[in-house]
Design an enzyme around this catalytic site. Structure first.
Site, PDB file in Angstrom:
ATOM      1  N   ARG A  68       0.824  -1.212   0.042  1.00 19.04           N
ATOM      2  CA  ARG A  68      -0.180   0.091   0.130  1.00 19.04           C
ATOM      3  C   ARG A  68       0.774   1.261  -0.144  1.00 19.04           C
ATOM      4  O   ARG A  68       0.500   2.259  -0.615  1.00 19.04           O
ATOM      5  CB  ARG A  68      -0.920  -0.033   1.162  1.00 19.04           C
ATOM      6  N   ASN A 110     -10.957  17.171   1.770  1.00 20.95           N
ATOM      7  CA  ASN A 110     -11.864  16.050   1.360  1.00 20.95           C
ATOM      8  C   ASN A 110     -13.111  16.662   1.709  1.00 20.95           C
ATOM      9  O   ASN A 110     -13.508  17.362   2.704  1.00 20.95           O
ATOM     10  CB  ASN A 110     -11.484  14.866   2.477  1.00 20.95           C
ATOM     11  N   THR A 111     -14.246  16.083   1.016  1.00 21.39           N
ATOM     12  CA  THR A 111     -15.676  16.371   1.374  1.00 21.39           C
ATOM     13  C   THR A 111     -16.115  15.088   1.735  1.00 21.39           C
ATOM     14  O   THR A 111     -16.043  13.814   1.066  1.00 21.39           O
ATOM     15  CB  THR A 111     -16.280  16.976   0.455  1.00 21.39           C
ATOM     16  N   HIS A 112     -16.936  14.920   2.906  1.00 23.53           N
ATOM     17  CA  HIS A 112     -17.586  13.980   3.517  1.00 23.53           C
ATOM     18  C   HIS A 112     -19.189  14.175   3.646  1.00 23.53           C
ATOM     19  O   HIS A 112     -19.611  15.092   3.992  1.00 23.53           O
ATOM     20  CB  HIS A 112     -16.987  13.756   4.639  1.00 23.53           C
ATOM     21  N   ASP A 144      -6.197  14.825   7.706  1.00 21.41           N
ATOM     22  CA  ASP A 144      -5.209  14.460   8.748  1.00 21.41           C
ATOM     23  C   ASP A 144      -5.189  12.905   8.377  1.00 21.41           C
ATOM     24  O   ASP A 144      -5.740  12.239   7.657  1.00 21.41           O
ATOM     25  CB  ASP A 144      -5.446  15.133   9.807  1.00 21.41           C
ATOM     26  N   ALA A 145      -4.374  12.419   9.430  1.00 26.21           N
ATOM     27  CA  ALA A 145      -4.055  10.870   9.422  1.00 26.21           C
ATOM     28  C   ALA A 145      -5.240  10.210   9.818  1.00 26.21           C
ATOM     29  O   ALA A 145      -5.506   8.834   9.519  1.00 26.21           O
ATOM     30  CB  ALA A 145      -3.056  10.609  10.258  1.00 26.21           C
ATOM     31  N   GLY A 146      -6.365  10.656  10.471  1.00 28.55           N
ATOM     32  CA  GLY A 146      -7.681   9.891  10.612  1.00 28.55           C
ATOM     33  C   GLY A 146      -8.660   9.726   9.601  1.00 28.55           C
ATOM     34  O   GLY A 146      -8.469  10.375   8.507  1.00 28.55           O
ATOM     35  N   ASP A 148     -11.719  11.093   8.362  1.00 29.25           N
ATOM     36  CA  ASP A 148     -12.921  12.304   8.423  1.00 29.25           C
ATOM     37  C   ASP A 148     -12.731  12.719   9.736  1.00 29.25           C
ATOM     38  O   ASP A 148     -13.705  13.438  10.265  1.00 29.25           O
ATOM     39  CB  ASP A 148     -14.105  11.587   8.120  1.00 29.25           C
TER      40      ASP A 148
HETATM   41  C1  GRF Z   1     -19.821  12.390  -2.401  1.00 29.11           C
HETATM   42  O1  GRF Z   1     -21.190  12.615  -1.654  1.00 29.11           O
HETATM   43  C2  GRF Z   1     -18.533  12.257  -1.594  1.00 29.11           C
HETATM   44  O2  GRF Z   1     -18.831  13.152  -0.506  1.00 29.11           O
HETATM   45  C3  GRF Z   1     -18.692  10.817  -1.133  1.00 29.11           C
HETATM   46  O3  GRF Z   1     -19.126  10.184  -2.174  1.00 29.11           O
HETATM   47  C4  GRF Z   1     -19.872  11.018  -3.006  1.00 29.11           C
HETATM   48  C5  GRF Z   1     -19.133  11.300  -4.380  1.00 29.11           C
HETATM   49  O4  GRF Z   1     -20.093  11.861  -5.330  1.00 29.11           O
HETATM   50  N1  GRF Z   1     -17.655  10.314  -0.650  1.00 29.11           N
HETATM   51  P1  GRF Z   1     -19.406  12.203  -6.810  1.00 29.11           P
HETATM   52  O5  GRF Z   1     -18.431  11.186  -7.413  1.00 29.11           O
HETATM   53  O6  GRF Z   1     -18.647  13.673  -6.489  1.00 29.11           O
HETATM   54  O7  GRF Z   1     -20.669  12.476  -7.546  1.00 29.11           O
END
Ligand code: GRF
Length: 204
Positions: A68, A110-112, A144-146, A148
């Site tokens: 990895r 990152n977006t969660h 970060d390393a965690g 989310d």
């Molecule tokens: C988003 O909701 C993102 O936060 C999640 O998966 C989705 C990805 O959507 N991890 P897309 O590929 O940008 O349409």
């Protein structure tokens, strides 16, 4: 006008968040340009969106490496080759490793699809629904390393409807998520951010 911020965006799927950034960055006043799009798999709509927009793409697959850490190093090199100011993980379904985070420290976003610190990991919408929350949303954070756990740049909320299933809830989250991402990445490009004791502020 100052040079736009150079963004590398990493995707694993549909790439609707990527598309929102592509559309926003067509306006020079936005302040950021996408210089490359990378993925951990091929044949995904996210990569096709980049190709249609004339943006260079690359793929680095975990299964092509024995370890990895070797994958992480290869991904780091690929991204570094585009000299990004920031790296946006937009639906990128892999955890980046220490080489990556060391190289781009404080510049990986990152977006969660949940309100951190609730429901981290890959099933945010499903877990929020199963828990029975009435409000959920999305979180943009500095990686970060965690999992989310990084400092929060922005959050957005959506209501949970009585008749929601995971798909309808995630779709509602994604609409809000794209707006948050576009607005926050643009502000970050134009104003910078500072992070002190987990508290993120725009402006340097
Ligand atoms: C988003 O909701 C993102 O936060 C999640 O998966 C989705 C990805 O959507 N991890 P897309 O590929 O940008 O349409």
């Amino acid at each position: 006008m100052p040079q736009p911020s150079r963004l590398v965006v990493l995707v694993s799927g549909a790439g609707t968040n990527l598309q929102a950034l592509i559309d926003a960055s067509a306006d020079p006043a936005y302040g950021a340009e996408i210089v490359a799009v990378g993925a951990d798999r091929s044949d995904i709509e996210g990569l096709a969106r980049a190709v249609r927009a004339g943006i260079p793409t690359f793929v680095v697959k975990v299964k092509d490496f024995d370890e990895r850490a070797d994958w992480d190093a290869a991904l780091t090199d690929q991204v570094a080759g585009y000299a990004p100011d920031a790296v946006v993980l937009a639906g990128f379904m892999k955890l980046v490793g220490s080489a990556f985070l060391d190289r781009f420290e404080g510049r990986v976003l990152n977006t969660h699809p949940a309100l951190c610190p609730s429901f981290p990991g890959t099933s945010g919408p499903a877990e929020a629904l199963a828990y029975g929350v009435k409000v959920t949303g999305a979180t943009l954070f500095v990686v970060d390393a965690g999992i989310d756990t990084g400092p929060i740049i922005a959050q957005t909320t959506v209501p949970v409807a009585d008749d929601d299933d995971v798909e309808s809830l995630h779709e509602r989250i994604k609409v809000a998520e794209r707006n948050m991402l576009v607005e926050s990445v643009g502000r970050m490009a134009r104003e910078g951010i500072s992070v002190q004791n987990r508290r993120v502020r725009f402006g340097s």
